[in-house]
Write a protein that holds these residues in place. Structure first.
Motif, PDB file in Angstrom:
ATOM      1  N   HIS A 170       4.210 -38.770  10.912  1.00  0.00           N
ATOM      2  CA  HIS A 170       3.466 -38.515  10.449  1.00  0.00           C
ATOM      3  C   HIS A 170       2.065 -38.821   9.057  1.00  0.00           C
ATOM      4  N   SER A 172       0.891 -35.585   7.124  1.00  0.00           N
ATOM      5  CA  SER A 172       1.144 -34.718   6.417  1.00  0.00           C
ATOM      6  C   SER A 172       1.578 -34.838   4.746  1.00  0.00           C
ATOM      7  N   GLN A 175      -0.514 -34.814   2.242  1.00  0.00           N
ATOM      8  CA  GLN A 175      -1.275 -33.456   2.151  1.00  0.00           C
ATOM      9  C   GLN A 175      -0.583 -32.869   0.684  1.00  0.00           C
ATOM     10  N   ARG A 196       6.445 -43.522  15.829  1.00  0.00           N
ATOM     11  CA  ARG A 196       8.029 -43.039  15.942  1.00  0.00           C
ATOM     12  C   ARG A 196       8.590 -43.749  17.023  1.00  0.00           C
ATOM     13  N   GLN A 209      -3.409 -41.725  13.038  1.00  0.00           N
ATOM     14  CA  GLN A 209      -3.177 -40.693  12.526  1.00  0.00           C
ATOM     15  C   GLN A 209      -4.042 -40.288  12.026  1.00  0.00           C
ATOM     16  N   GLU A 211      -5.201 -36.983   8.989  1.00  0.00           N
ATOM     17  CA  GLU A 211      -4.802 -35.323   8.534  1.00  0.00           C
ATOM     18  C   GLU A 211      -6.285 -34.924   7.926  1.00  0.00           C
ATOM     19  N   PHE A 307      -5.262 -30.125   9.930  1.00  0.00           N
ATOM     20  CA  PHE A 307      -5.544 -30.519  10.931  1.00  0.00           C
ATOM     21  C   PHE A 307      -4.935 -31.602  11.253  1.00  0.00           C
ATOM     22  N   GLY A 308      -4.031 -32.651  12.306  1.00  0.00           N
ATOM     23  CA  GLY A 308      -3.310 -34.149  12.284  1.00  0.00           C
ATOM     24  C   GLY A 308      -3.810 -34.074  14.217  1.00  0.00           C
TER      25      GLY A 308
HETATM   26  N1  PHE Z   1       1.303 -33.324  11.570  1.00  0.00           N
HETATM   27  C1  PHE Z   1       1.161 -32.684  13.046  1.00  0.00           C
HETATM   28  C2  PHE Z   1       1.664 -33.680  14.115  1.00  0.00           C
HETATM   29  O1  PHE Z   1       1.760 -35.782  13.680  1.00  0.00           O
HETATM   30  C3  PHE Z   1       0.551 -32.494  13.665  1.00  0.00           C
HETATM   31  C4  PHE Z   1      -0.492 -31.353  11.920  1.00  0.00           C
HETATM   32  C5  PHE Z   1      -0.818 -31.976  11.534  1.00  0.00           C
HETATM   33  C6  PHE Z   1       0.078 -30.204  12.675  1.00  0.00           C
HETATM   34  C7  PHE Z   1      -1.298 -30.642  10.391  1.00  0.00           C
HETATM   35  C8  PHE Z   1      -0.629 -29.399  11.995  1.00  0.00           C
HETATM   36  C9  PHE Z   1      -0.406 -29.362  10.770  1.00  0.00           C
HETATM   37  O2  PHE Z   1       2.243 -33.833  15.161  1.00  0.00           O
END
Ligand code: PHE
Length: 342
Positions: A170, A172, A175, A196, A209, A211, A307-308
């Motif tokens: 992801h 994330s 961040q 994945r 994605q 972020e 968020f993602g």
């Molecule tokens: N990283 C999560 C995913 O890939 C998505 C997400 C990002 C959720 C940030 C909450 C906050 O599914």
């Protein structure tokens, strides 16, 4: 003499033949030149008539040679124009130009929309350490979320006991990297490729994605909701959208919410912003204090949301594309069908 040479000149078929005539007539040892040399032996009276006559002959031959040479050049040009003729009225073949891939196009759109909301763009590596992809995001080694991610692990040499690097599952980890480098407050989006081990109509092993991360002293979930609504209205090009926050769980956010958008399915056509259906579009929440800590930010001073969003996923929704895999098949017919290629 005059008759003979003028005849030879008009008979000469090429430049070499003309040159031969020139040498024979007015060259150093040419007939006319020899005759002129004999002028010296003549009586003045004889010379007075023979001299001008020979001079006139020489001039006449020279200009006949020049004219013949020019005529040959004209003929050669004429010949070339005939053989190299180009029909400019022929319809040209349409030029095929490259176009921007829909995923890149959507990524650019997303970046532009968030730029208007004051978000900068950040990036991170696609090969990520175990720590950035998991631990720092509050996913310790035995956490079940690790299994859910179907992670691709990078090979380590025998005897190297560090945890293997991963293809990030992801965006994330960006961040963590961004906060470590720039600290709080911050407002960024981080688009990019993620991986994945999954493959079906709506999953490919590589996908995209972005972020979102906003950290400051008093950021709340209300801010999150407003930002997401503004984004959806701009992205789906509708005046009003309705979002539904569904309680969920991510290790790196608390509380966590999955966000659905109100929509309708009319004969297979998706309409955003109206109807009785809900479509999940992203995961989000308030950044977990442990995540802020791992990134070197004081959770007693700062808080914020993350968020993602699946870029390919929202592209499918926006353009009504049923199969994600087609994005990565490089099939021009498919790109043309959706108007992504000429
Ligand atoms: N990283 C999560 C995913 O890939 C998505 C997400 C990002 C959720 C940030 C909450 C906050 O599914």
């Amino acid at each position: 003499l005059r008759q003979k040479f003028l005849q030879q000149i008009s008979d000469a078929g090429d430049e070499a033949a003309l040159e031969a005539v020139r040498v024979a007539a007015v060259g150093k040892k040419g007939e006319v030149s020899l005759k002129m040399r004999e002028l010296g032996k003549m009586t003045p009276e004889e010379r007075q008539t023979a001299g001008p006559a020979l001079n006139a002959l020489k001039n006449e031959i020279n200009s006949a040679l020049a004219a013949a040479k020019a005529a040959l050049a004209d003929a050669a040009l004429e010949e070339r124009l005939k053989s190299e003729w180009l029909d400019v009225t022929l319809a040209p073949r349409p030029a095929r130009t490259g176009t921007i891939h829909p995923v890149s196009q959507v990524t650019e759109e997303v970046i532009a929309i968030f730029a208007d909301l004051g978000f900068a763009v950040a990036e991170g590596p696609q090969i990520e350490t175990d720590w950035y992809n998991f631990d720092a995001l509050n996913i310790p080694p035995e956490h079940p979320a690790r299994q859910e991610h179907d992670t691709f692990y990078m090979h380590r040499d025998a005897g190297d006991n560090r945890p293997p690097n991963v293809l990030r599952t992801h965006t994330s980890p960006v961040q963590i990297r961004y906060l470590q480098e720039h600290g709080a407050p911050c407002r960024i989006i981080a688009p990019g490729r993620v991986y994945r081990a999954d493959y079906d109509q709506t999953h490919t092993p590589m996908f995209h994605q972005f972020e979102g991360l906003a950290i400051d002293r008093d950021i709340s979930m209300a801010n999150l909701k407003w930002v997401l609504e503004e984004f959806c209205r701009a992205f789906f090009e509708v005046d009003e959208v309705e979002l539904r926050f569904r309680a969920s769980h991510f290790p790196f956010t608390e509380p966590s919410a999955e966000v659905d958008i109100r929509c309708s399915w009319d004969k297979g056509q998706l309409k955003i912003g109206e109807g009785d259906d809900w479509m999940e579009i992203l995961g989000s929440g308030m950044v977990h204090p442990k995540v802020l800590e791992a990134a070197g930010v004081d959770p007693s001073a700062y808080q914020g949301f993350a968020f993602g969003v699946g870029i390919d996923r929202i592209a499918m929704l926006k353009y009504g594309i049923p199969d994600l895999r087609a994005f990565f098949d490089s099939d021009l017919r498919w790109l043309r069908n959706y108007g992504f290629a000429a």
